[in-house]
Design a protein around this motif. Structure first.
Motif, PDB file in Angstrom:
ATOM      1  N   LEU A 185       5.750  34.216  -4.807  1.00 21.02           N
ATOM      2  CA  LEU A 185       4.742  35.523  -4.469  1.00 21.02           C
ATOM      3  C   LEU A 185       4.953  36.104  -3.055  1.00 21.02           C
ATOM      4  O   LEU A 185       4.590  37.222  -2.954  1.00 21.02           O
ATOM      5  CB  LEU A 185       3.129  34.827  -4.413  1.00 21.02           C
ATOM      6  CG  LEU A 185       2.224  35.863  -4.577  1.00 21.02           C
ATOM      7  CD1 LEU A 185       2.202  36.671  -6.153  1.00 21.02           C
ATOM      8  CD2 LEU A 185       0.952  35.086  -4.999  1.00 21.02           C
ATOM      9  N   GLN A 186       5.210  34.987  -2.010  1.00 23.37           N
ATOM     10  CA  GLN A 186       5.544  35.773  -0.620  1.00 23.37           C
ATOM     11  C   GLN A 186       6.780  36.005  -0.413  1.00 23.37           C
ATOM     12  O   GLN A 186       7.226  37.242  -0.093  1.00 23.37           O
ATOM     13  CB  GLN A 186       4.879  34.594   0.396  1.00 23.37           C
ATOM     14  CG  GLN A 186       3.475  34.344   0.066  1.00 23.37           C
ATOM     15  CD  GLN A 186       2.689  35.468   0.491  1.00 23.37           C
ATOM     16  OE1 GLN A 186       2.842  36.433   1.020  1.00 23.37           O
ATOM     17  NE2 GLN A 186       1.145  35.387  -0.028  1.00 23.37           N
ATOM     18  N   LYS A 187       7.849  35.295  -0.697  1.00 24.78           N
ATOM     19  CA  LYS A 187       9.107  35.407  -0.149  1.00 24.78           C
ATOM     20  C   LYS A 187       9.733  36.501  -1.186  1.00 24.78           C
ATOM     21  O   LYS A 187      10.866  37.063  -0.883  1.00 24.78           O
ATOM     22  CB  LYS A 187      10.059  34.266  -0.368  1.00 24.78           C
ATOM     23  CG  LYS A 187       9.783  33.090   0.473  1.00 24.78           C
ATOM     24  CD  LYS A 187      10.598  31.894   0.538  1.00 24.78           C
ATOM     25  CE  LYS A 187       9.971  30.719   1.466  1.00 24.78           C
ATOM     26  NZ  LYS A 187      10.910  29.628   1.435  1.00 24.78           N
ATOM     27  N   GLY A 188       9.155  36.706  -2.279  1.00 22.76           N
ATOM     28  CA  GLY A 188       9.726  37.667  -3.321  1.00 22.76           C
ATOM     29  C   GLY A 188       9.620  39.048  -2.954  1.00 22.76           C
ATOM     30  O   GLY A 188       9.897  39.926  -3.808  1.00 22.76           O
ATOM     31  N   LEU A 189       8.407  39.516  -2.116  1.00 20.26           N
ATOM     32  CA  LEU A 189       8.195  40.862  -1.844  1.00 20.26           C
ATOM     33  C   LEU A 189       9.264  41.708  -1.527  1.00 20.26           C
ATOM     34  O   LEU A 189      10.231  41.367  -0.549  1.00 20.26           O
ATOM     35  CB  LEU A 189       7.214  40.702  -0.714  1.00 20.26           C
ATOM     36  CG  LEU A 189       5.763  39.999  -1.118  1.00 20.26           C
ATOM     37  CD1 LEU A 189       4.887  40.472   0.242  1.00 20.26           C
ATOM     38  CD2 LEU A 189       5.112  40.822  -2.122  1.00 20.26           C
ATOM     39  N   ASN A 190       9.565  42.692  -2.407  1.00 21.78           N
ATOM     40  CA  ASN A 190      10.591  43.654  -2.206  1.00 21.78           C
ATOM     41  C   ASN A 190      12.139  42.886  -2.377  1.00 21.78           C
ATOM     42  O   ASN A 190      12.889  43.513  -1.746  1.00 21.78           O
ATOM     43  CB  ASN A 190      10.507  44.373  -0.753  1.00 21.78           C
ATOM     44  CG  ASN A 190       9.190  45.215  -0.722  1.00 21.78           C
ATOM     45  OD1 ASN A 190       8.704  45.965  -1.848  1.00 21.78           O
ATOM     46  ND2 ASN A 190       8.397  45.049   0.325  1.00 21.78           N
ATOM     47  N   TYR A 191      12.039  41.941  -3.134  1.00 24.20           N
ATOM     48  CA  TYR A 191      13.359  41.249  -3.272  1.00 24.20           C
ATOM     49  C   TYR A 191      14.147  42.233  -4.289  1.00 24.20           C
ATOM     50  O   TYR A 191      13.614  42.480  -5.363  1.00 24.20           O
ATOM     51  CB  TYR A 191      13.008  39.853  -3.699  1.00 24.20           C
ATOM     52  CG  TYR A 191      14.284  39.194  -4.259  1.00 24.20           C
ATOM     53  CD1 TYR A 191      15.175  38.747  -3.204  1.00 24.20           C
ATOM     54  CD2 TYR A 191      14.317  38.486  -5.266  1.00 24.20           C
ATOM     55  CE1 TYR A 191      16.029  38.033  -3.323  1.00 24.20           C
ATOM     56  CE2 TYR A 191      15.616  37.525  -5.606  1.00 24.20           C
ATOM     57  CZ  TYR A 191      16.356  37.254  -4.609  1.00 24.20           C
ATOM     58  OH  TYR A 191      17.486  36.444  -4.715  1.00 24.20           O
ATOM     59  N   SER A 192      15.364  42.373  -3.922  1.00 19.98           N
ATOM     60  CA  SER A 192      16.261  43.263  -4.639  1.00 19.98           C
ATOM     61  C   SER A 192      17.592  42.950  -4.601  1.00 19.98           C
ATOM     62  O   SER A 192      18.617  43.643  -4.781  1.00 19.98           O
ATOM     63  CB  SER A 192      16.168  44.833  -4.101  1.00 19.98           C
ATOM     64  OG  SER A 192      16.547  44.738  -2.587  1.00 19.98           O
ATOM     65  N   SER A 193      17.748  41.491  -4.877  1.00 25.10           N
ATOM     66  CA  SER A 193      19.297  41.043  -5.073  1.00 25.10           C
ATOM     67  C   SER A 193      19.812  41.495  -6.310  1.00 25.10           C
ATOM     68  O   SER A 193      19.290  41.968  -7.170  1.00 25.10           O
ATOM     69  CB  SER A 193      18.980  39.448  -4.800  1.00 25.10           C
ATOM     70  OG  SER A 193      18.721  39.091  -6.109  1.00 25.10           O
ATOM     71  N   ASN A 194      21.271  41.171  -6.496  1.00 29.26           N
ATOM     72  CA  ASN A 194      21.836  41.817  -7.429  1.00 29.26           C
ATOM     73  C   ASN A 194      21.429  40.770  -8.767  1.00 29.26           C
ATOM     74  O   ASN A 194      21.372  41.280 -10.056  1.00 29.26           O
ATOM     75  CB  ASN A 194      23.456  41.230  -7.583  1.00 29.26           C
ATOM     76  CG  ASN A 194      24.048  42.298  -6.579  1.00 29.26           C
ATOM     77  OD1 ASN A 194      23.552  43.463  -6.525  1.00 29.26           O
ATOM     78  ND2 ASN A 194      25.063  41.847  -5.947  1.00 29.26           N
ATOM     79  N   THR A 195      20.808  39.628  -8.611  1.00 27.73           N
ATOM     80  CA  THR A 195      20.188  38.804  -9.528  1.00 27.73           C
ATOM     81  C   THR A 195      19.158  39.456 -10.243  1.00 27.73           C
ATOM     82  O   THR A 195      18.803  39.259 -11.470  1.00 27.73           O
ATOM     83  CB  THR A 195      19.883  37.393  -8.841  1.00 27.73           C
ATOM     84  OG1 THR A 195      21.020  36.717  -8.394  1.00 27.73           O
ATOM     85  CG2 THR A 195      19.614  36.498  -9.971  1.00 27.73           C
ATOM     86  N   VAL A 196      18.230  39.618  -9.309  1.00 28.02           N
ATOM     87  CA  VAL A 196      16.921  40.355 -10.025  1.00 28.02           C
ATOM     88  C   VAL A 196      16.983  41.693 -10.438  1.00 28.02           C
ATOM     89  O   VAL A 196      16.385  41.861 -11.725  1.00 28.02           O
ATOM     90  CB  VAL A 196      15.676  40.301  -8.825  1.00 28.02           C
ATOM     91  CG1 VAL A 196      16.061  41.459  -7.765  1.00 28.02           C
ATOM     92  CG2 VAL A 196      14.206  40.782  -9.493  1.00 28.02           C
ATOM     93  N   VAL A 197      17.973  42.611 -10.053  1.00 24.96           N
ATOM     94  CA  VAL A 197      18.361  43.734 -10.771  1.00 24.96           C
ATOM     95  C   VAL A 197      18.736  43.464 -12.158  1.00 24.96           C
ATOM     96  O   VAL A 197      18.454  44.085 -13.020  1.00 24.96           O
ATOM     97  CB  VAL A 197      19.244  44.415  -9.953  1.00 24.96           C
ATOM     98  CG1 VAL A 197      19.845  45.558 -10.480  1.00 24.96           C
ATOM     99  CG2 VAL A 197      18.732  44.951  -8.676  1.00 24.96           C
TER     100      VAL A 197
END
Length: 527
Positions: free
Chosen positions: A90-102
């Motif tokens: 919830l906190q560390k994931g904000l605006n997370y845009s690594s290749n994995t999540v994409v």
């Protein structure tokens, strides 16, 4: 029959596989803030108890879809957590845009399109091969779905799959199942509720009407199905006392009449007229103030920005949508024909798009995709759809504003237009021209207008008329102005003008489509 259906499904899977290859190639492309919206929804549904899903404010992108979509995000979060735990943090994931999540989120949209595949198969399984193939071309290879879902990023494909499944059951006369799937759809995305009046009138007349005992029994059955679906969706939140918060999130009327980028609908002309009147009145010396939140500035949240014309409220837009729908509702009540349901539902979504409150340009998918199944019925429908689909797709161009995506959206629209032209020409070269005033015959559980078999040949089959050709040429002029002439002449000044021109010009095309559909519905005779 079994061999025929197996071959048909194999053919459809080939269409789907081809579209999937294009979608896979677009995985690294630009994605909008909607990408982070859905990633955050994965995180909050995974990290928080259900009672806090609709009250969480960890991110600006709060959950504002109905509960079934929240459950869907929770389901996806199970797999996301195993692939990369930071996706659902919830906190560390904000605006997370690594290749994995994409990769994970892009693949999730592609896989969810399997429901659209089933929906279009179910709706077309009883049609002849030519018409069935043409519908597959228009739906499975829709450039609008590729732009909105697989570049910009959303999950419209599988939601439209639910709609097509519902319509397929209604066309078969299986009203209870049709109502069930529409109720499920509303619990995934409430914006589809624009067609609810059509469903209500049609099902009441076609399914429930006919004798007191029979009518009450069927009304009870339909009501029980709908109540059961909504109970499954909302009961957990009612248990936690969250219903008001859920509804507050789902219906944020304070967002204003229009989205930041004007959808090409009636309010584009209203806003333009208001601004034009304000400009000229100020030139004449009248004390006309410019509101702080201007539509041309792309701001959202001011629901009363008008300086000369009367202010517009959600109630006004709701009333206008109902008034525009009334001819369709009258037809559905007087003669509830299963073969007309898809056309009526598509018209309802056109009305909602053209007159609705805070309409997103992406909502044009709600009527463009269902109308693809109507386009195969005759030459007139095919001509109308050819123009409508091009205009609607072009209106989405501002969604992909980065330079590297420009060739993508242009190629998608051009290739689809060419394929659509070739497929329609092949379908209607020796087809039948139909007149709206001619008698109707029923075939393949659909209604077709019966007319002369030689008229289409006399007109050269699938031919676009002069005024429609001129309008399509105008799209090229508008795009040339926005991409070349405006930057050359004005530089960075008046940056809103190209977007405004796209909205206004495409609004004319959508208005033409709305009038065309309305005219067809009014003139279609009752059986």
């Amino acid at each position: 029959m079994g061999v025929h259906k197996a071959a048909s499904m194999s053919h459809l899977l080939w269409f789907f596989a081809t579209a999937t290859c294009v979608k896979l190639l677009l995985i690294p492309s630009y994605h909008s803030t909607d990408f982070e919206v859905h990633r955050h929804w994965l995180a909050l549904t995974h990290s928080l108890p259900l009672s806090q899903w609709y009250s969480d404010e960890t991110s600006p992108w709060t959950l504002d879809y109905p509960p079934f979509f929240a459950y869907f995000e929770r389901f996806l979060a199970i797999f996301a957590h195993f692939i990369d735990p930071q996706i659902v943090h919830l906190q560390k994931g904000l605006n997370y845009s690594s290749n994995t999540v994409v990769l994970f989120q892009r693949i999730s949209v592609i896989l969810s399109d399997l429901l659209l595949l089933y929906g279009v198969y179910r709706l077309t399984k009883d049609l002849d091969s030519k018409r069935r193939t043409l519908i597959w071309v228009l739906v499975i290879w829709s450039p609008m779905l590729v732009i909105v879902d697989h570049v910009h990023f959303q999950y419209n494909g599988f939601l439209l799959g639910f709609l097509l499944i519902s319509l397929s059951y209604l066309e078969e006369g299986r009203d209870l199942m049709g109502g069930f799937f529409f109720a499920v759809l509303l619990c995934f995305k409430h914006l589809f509720a624009v067609a609810a009046p059509v469903y209500f009138v049609y099902l009441l007349r076609h399914f429930c009407w006919g004798g007191l005992v029979r009518g009450l029994g069927r009304l009870s059955a339909m009501g029980s199905v709908v109540v059961a679906v909504f109970t499954a969706a909302y009961a957990p939140f009612a248990y936690h006392g969250q219903i008001q918060q859920v509804l507050r999130r789902m219906f944020p009327f304070g967002r204003g009449l229009c989205h930041a980028y004007w959808a090409p609908n009636f309010w584009v002309f209203y806003i333009t007229l208001d601004k034009g009147l304000g400009f000229f009145l100020r030139k004449l010396g009248f004390a006309i103030q410019t509101p702080a939140a201007s539509f041309t500035g792309g701001l959202v949240g001011d629901s009363s920005p008008f300086t000369v014309l009367p202010q517009i409220t959600p109630l006004i837009t709701f009333t206008m949508v109902l008034l525009a729908l009334s001819p369709c509702l009258i037809k559905a009540w007087r003669d509830p024909q299963p073969g007309m349901v898809t056309r009526w539902v598509a018209y309802a979504y056109t009305c909602g798009f053209f007159f609705g409150w805070h309409v997103h340009e992406k909502a044009s998918l709600h009527f463009v995709i269902p109308l693809a199944t109507v386009a195969v019925q005759n030459v007139e429908n095919a001509r109308h759809y050819f123009l409508l689909s091009i205009v609607s797709c072009y209106s989405l161009f501002p969604l992909l504003f980065e330079a590297q995506e420009y060739p993508v959206k242009v190629l998608l629209l051009l290739s689809h237009s060419i394929v659509m032209w070739l497929a329609s020409s092949a379908q209607f070269t020796n087809g039948k021209e139909v007149k709206p005033t001619a008698p109707i015959k029923k075939k393949d559980d659909r209604l077709e207008l019966k007319g002369s078999s030689n008229a289409a040949a006399n007109e050269g089959g699938f031919v676009i008329r002069g005024i429609e050709k001129s309008y399509l040429v105008g799209l090229v002029v508008v795009e040339t102005w926005g991409q070349l002439l405006h930057p050359l002449l004005f530089g960075d000044k008046l940056a809103f003008v190209p977007l405004m021109l796209i909205s206004i010009y495409c609004g004319l095309g959508i208005m033409y489509s709305w009038i065309w559909q309305l005219t067809w519905i009014i003139r279609s005779p009752d059986l």
